[in-house]
Design an enzyme around this catalytic site. Sequence first.
Site, PDB file in Angstrom:
ATOM      1  N   ALA A  31      55.315  43.040  21.728  1.00  0.00           N
ATOM      2  CA  ALA A  31      55.391  44.367  21.365  1.00  0.00           C
ATOM      3  C   ALA A  31      56.308  45.040  22.308  1.00  0.00           C
ATOM      4  O   ALA A  31      56.233  45.076  23.448  1.00  0.00           O
ATOM      5  CB  ALA A  31      54.141  44.998  21.043  1.00  0.00           C
ATOM      6  N   HIS A  73      10.080  37.061  50.718  1.00  0.00           N
ATOM      7  CA  HIS A  73      10.332  36.341  51.966  1.00  0.00           C
ATOM      8  C   HIS A  73       9.945  34.945  51.637  1.00  0.00           C
ATOM      9  O   HIS A  73       8.810  34.712  50.786  1.00  0.00           O
ATOM     10  CB  HIS A  73       9.383  36.973  53.106  1.00  0.00           C
ATOM     11  CG  HIS A  73       9.321  35.735  54.167  1.00  0.00           C
ATOM     12  ND1 HIS A  73      10.389  35.724  55.058  1.00  0.00           N
ATOM     13  CD2 HIS A  73       8.561  34.831  54.556  1.00  0.00           C
ATOM     14  CE1 HIS A  73      10.303  34.927  56.011  1.00  0.00           C
ATOM     15  NE2 HIS A  73       9.221  34.425  55.567  1.00  0.00           N
TER      16      HIS A  73
HETATM   17  C1  LIG Z   1      43.463  33.079  40.194  1.00  0.00           C
HETATM   18  C2  LIG Z   1      43.004  34.468  39.717  1.00  0.00           C
HETATM   19  C3  LIG Z   1      41.671  34.496  40.090  1.00  0.00           C
HETATM   20  C4  LIG Z   1      40.993  35.940  39.518  1.00  0.00           C
HETATM   21  N1  LIG Z   1      39.649  35.980  39.773  1.00  0.00           N
HETATM   22  C5  LIG Z   1      38.973  36.989  39.605  1.00  0.00           C
HETATM   23  C6  LIG Z   1      37.703  37.387  39.803  1.00  0.00           C
HETATM   24  O1  LIG Z   1      36.823  36.309  40.327  1.00  0.00           O
HETATM   25  N2  LIG Z   1      37.132  38.291  39.427  1.00  0.00           N
HETATM   26  C7  LIG Z   1      37.703  39.353  39.042  1.00  0.00           C
HETATM   27  O2  LIG Z   1      37.203  40.674  38.734  1.00  0.00           O
HETATM   28  N3  LIG Z   1      39.203  39.292  38.718  1.00  0.00           N
HETATM   29  C8  LIG Z   1      39.666  38.308  39.154  1.00  0.00           C
HETATM   30  N4  LIG Z   1      41.134  38.058  38.788  1.00  0.00           N
HETATM   31  C9  LIG Z   1      42.049  39.287  38.144  1.00  0.00           C
HETATM   32  C10 LIG Z   1      41.584  39.371  36.723  1.00  0.00           C
HETATM   33  O3  LIG Z   1      41.756  38.128  35.936  1.00  0.00           O
HETATM   34  C11 LIG Z   1      42.557  40.623  36.049  1.00  0.00           C
HETATM   35  O4  LIG Z   1      42.225  41.706  36.851  1.00  0.00           O
HETATM   36  C12 LIG Z   1      42.006  40.513  34.478  1.00  0.00           C
HETATM   37  O5  LIG Z   1      41.977  39.406  33.895  1.00  0.00           O
HETATM   38  C13 LIG Z   1      42.989  41.605  34.011  1.00  0.00           C
HETATM   39  O6  LIG Z   1      42.686  41.863  32.715  1.00  0.00           O
HETATM   40  P1  LIG Z   1      43.846  42.596  31.751  1.00  0.00           P
HETATM   41  O7  LIG Z   1      42.969  42.794  30.214  1.00  0.00           O
HETATM   42  O8  LIG Z   1      44.300  43.655  32.370  1.00  0.00           O
HETATM   43  O9  LIG Z   1      45.157  41.605  31.485  1.00  0.00           O
HETATM   44  P2  LIG Z   1      45.161  40.085  30.957  1.00  0.00           P
HETATM   45  O10 LIG Z   1      43.728  39.642  30.476  1.00  0.00           O
HETATM   46  O11 LIG Z   1      46.158  39.374  31.616  1.00  0.00           O
HETATM   47  O12 LIG Z   1      45.722  40.376  29.188  1.00  0.00           O
HETATM   48  C14 LIG Z   1      46.937  40.852  29.062  1.00  0.00           C
HETATM   49  C15 LIG Z   1      47.386  40.516  27.748  1.00  0.00           C
HETATM   50  O13 LIG Z   1      48.523  41.034  27.228  1.00  0.00           O
HETATM   51  C16 LIG Z   1      49.290  40.026  26.658  1.00  0.00           C
HETATM   52  N5  LIG Z   1      50.674  40.833  26.599  1.00  0.00           N
HETATM   53  C17 LIG Z   1      51.396  40.810  27.826  1.00  0.00           C
HETATM   54  N6  LIG Z   1      52.625  41.494  27.353  1.00  0.00           N
HETATM   55  C18 LIG Z   1      52.481  41.715  26.128  1.00  0.00           C
HETATM   56  C19 LIG Z   1      53.275  42.218  25.031  1.00  0.00           C
HETATM   57  N7  LIG Z   1      54.561  42.783  25.571  1.00  0.00           N
HETATM   58  N8  LIG Z   1      53.067  42.288  23.559  1.00  0.00           N
HETATM   59  C20 LIG Z   1      51.985  41.681  23.436  1.00  0.00           C
HETATM   60  N9  LIG Z   1      51.034  41.034  24.289  1.00  0.00           N
HETATM   61  C21 LIG Z   1      51.451  41.224  25.738  1.00  0.00           C
HETATM   62  C22 LIG Z   1      49.211  38.826  27.331  1.00  0.00           C
HETATM   63  O14 LIG Z   1      49.541  37.658  26.398  1.00  0.00           O
HETATM   64  C23 LIG Z   1      47.769  38.772  27.728  1.00  0.00           C
HETATM   65  O15 LIG Z   1      46.754  38.271  26.824  1.00  0.00           O
HETATM   66  C24 LIG Z   1      41.794  36.705  39.161  1.00  0.00           C
HETATM   67  C25 LIG Z   1      42.908  36.583  38.770  1.00  0.00           C
HETATM   68  C26 LIG Z   1      43.854  35.453  39.193  1.00  0.00           C
HETATM   69  C27 LIG Z   1      45.157  35.277  39.001  1.00  0.00           C
END
Ligand SMILES: Cc1cc2nc3c(=O)[nH]c(=O)nc-3n(C[C@H](O)[C@H](O)[C@H](O)COP(=O)(O)OP(=O)(O)OC[C@H]3O[C@@H](n4cnc5c(N)ncnc54)[C@H](O)[C@@H]3O)c2cc1C
Length: 460
Positions: A116, A442
Amino acid sequence: MTRNSFDYIVIGGGSGGYAAARTARETCEHVAIVDCAPTLGGLCILRGCMPSKTLIYSAEVLHLAQLADKFGLDIPESKVDMARLHKRKLDTIQEFAEYRQEQLESDRFTLFRNRAKFIDENTIELDDGTRLRADHFMIATGSVVSEPPVPGLADVPYWTSDDILDLDFLPEKIIVLGGGIVACELTQFLRRVGSEVIQIQRSPHILKETSPEAAEVIEQQLISEGVELYTGTALEAISHSDDGFTVDFTHDGASKQVSAPFLLNALGRRPATDGLGLEAAGIEIETSGHIRCNDLQTTSNPKVSACGDVAGPHEIVHVAIMQGELAARHATSRPASPVDYDSLLGVVFTDPQIGHVGLSERTLKERGIEYLSADYPFDDHGKSILMEAKRGYVKVMADKTTGVVLGAECVGKDGGELIHAMAVAVTMKATVHDLLKVHWYHPTLSEIWSYPLEDIADEL
Ligand SMILES: Cc1cc2nc3c(=O)[nH]c(=O)nc-3n(C[C@H](O)[C@H](O)[C@H](O)COP(=O)(O)OP(=O)(O)OC[C@H]3O[C@@H](n4cnc5c(N)ncnc54)[C@H](O)[C@@H]3O)c2cc1C
């Protein structure tokens, strides 16, 4: 006929976006989710928290088995089977992903499997040309791996965390660029399953978002496990040939060069805003690249909110969820409170783990808050001694006058679990005296908190 006008549209169905959609759906009839990923589930489930912690836990079990002798055990051979480890990860993740996919595909939402972008303040266009309008939008598009301007980096076929989490073979030797949370967690994982690991960090300490004392414990642990760790470096050049990767850098004023068949770029992530058409919708971004939001997650366009990695300031799942929920409540005219970052909880899943909550000593000093602090080491604590988990400490910071617990840090075995006792205290604004009424059982690792609490109570 599919409608093209909604009460609420979420772009991105990861942890933050799904939380917003679910919350909006409590009061709105027509909620749509747009996600362009080939597999639904979001970063946490597919390529972040869950796969990394699945692998890291296996590596911890292996590490313990290799220390069998210390525990009076005879385990003749303990080694990784990468193919089976990979299969276990896939099976575990599939279960979590299927659950999330069912939620996204339920008839409570209209799901669009598209990319989007905004074309004006009230309209998004999907990559099949469909135009959708809504009373309110949520941007939850997450983050992507960043590629800092290190000479040569953009031209070489480096791995990202996605590749490490999907390995079904053991890389014999690898260079890890970066010293943040993901870099350190994956460095230790790779080393424990048997790779030779060279880790190169630009700052003077790894894990610069934690305290220097905490980082020091992890540095010592990584070095003791055989990681070749360089901190305080300047990356000069990266190249690739049939023999693998070469990294040139300066360290302690001298030029250094290291080579390995594999290279992991773990230098960080950046908000996923490319191609979103933010300008068309009047949505501003910060210099960090995050979408600018107020404390109720509203962007500079009052009809659009943002949450999670794309909004910052902390790339942590529970923060993404809190932001998504509060933003959706606010957008649907219900009471909502901003996230309280003064009680922020953070965990680093190295072993020992780091757990920290509330205000750090650095922040307390910057804000001029008068506080008392006390710490206690795990090498003088019964349960950790019998568990051979002697590295690390716990530390508590409390208001100098009231004794209210303002922050705490735990570096030790299962520190990410232990810190939750203090997370409750910080969030509920408990005093050290309140906490000393708790039954600390403990012998447990948790009872270690009672020692610094007693020290602070004595001083008050
Ligand atoms: C290796 C690794 C380990 C991690 N471990 C931890 C942990 O142990 N604990 C913790 O709290 N956090 C951890 N994190 C961080 C955590 O995963 C992220 O902070 C969190 O998942 C982000 O969620 P979000 O909803 O912001 O984005 P996301 O879960 O990335 O969702 C974004 C979604 O948007 C969609 N999207 C993107 N652009 C568009 C577009 N233009 N149009 C339509 N759809 C789109 C994508 O397809 C995706 O599905 C880790 C990250 C990594 C890389």
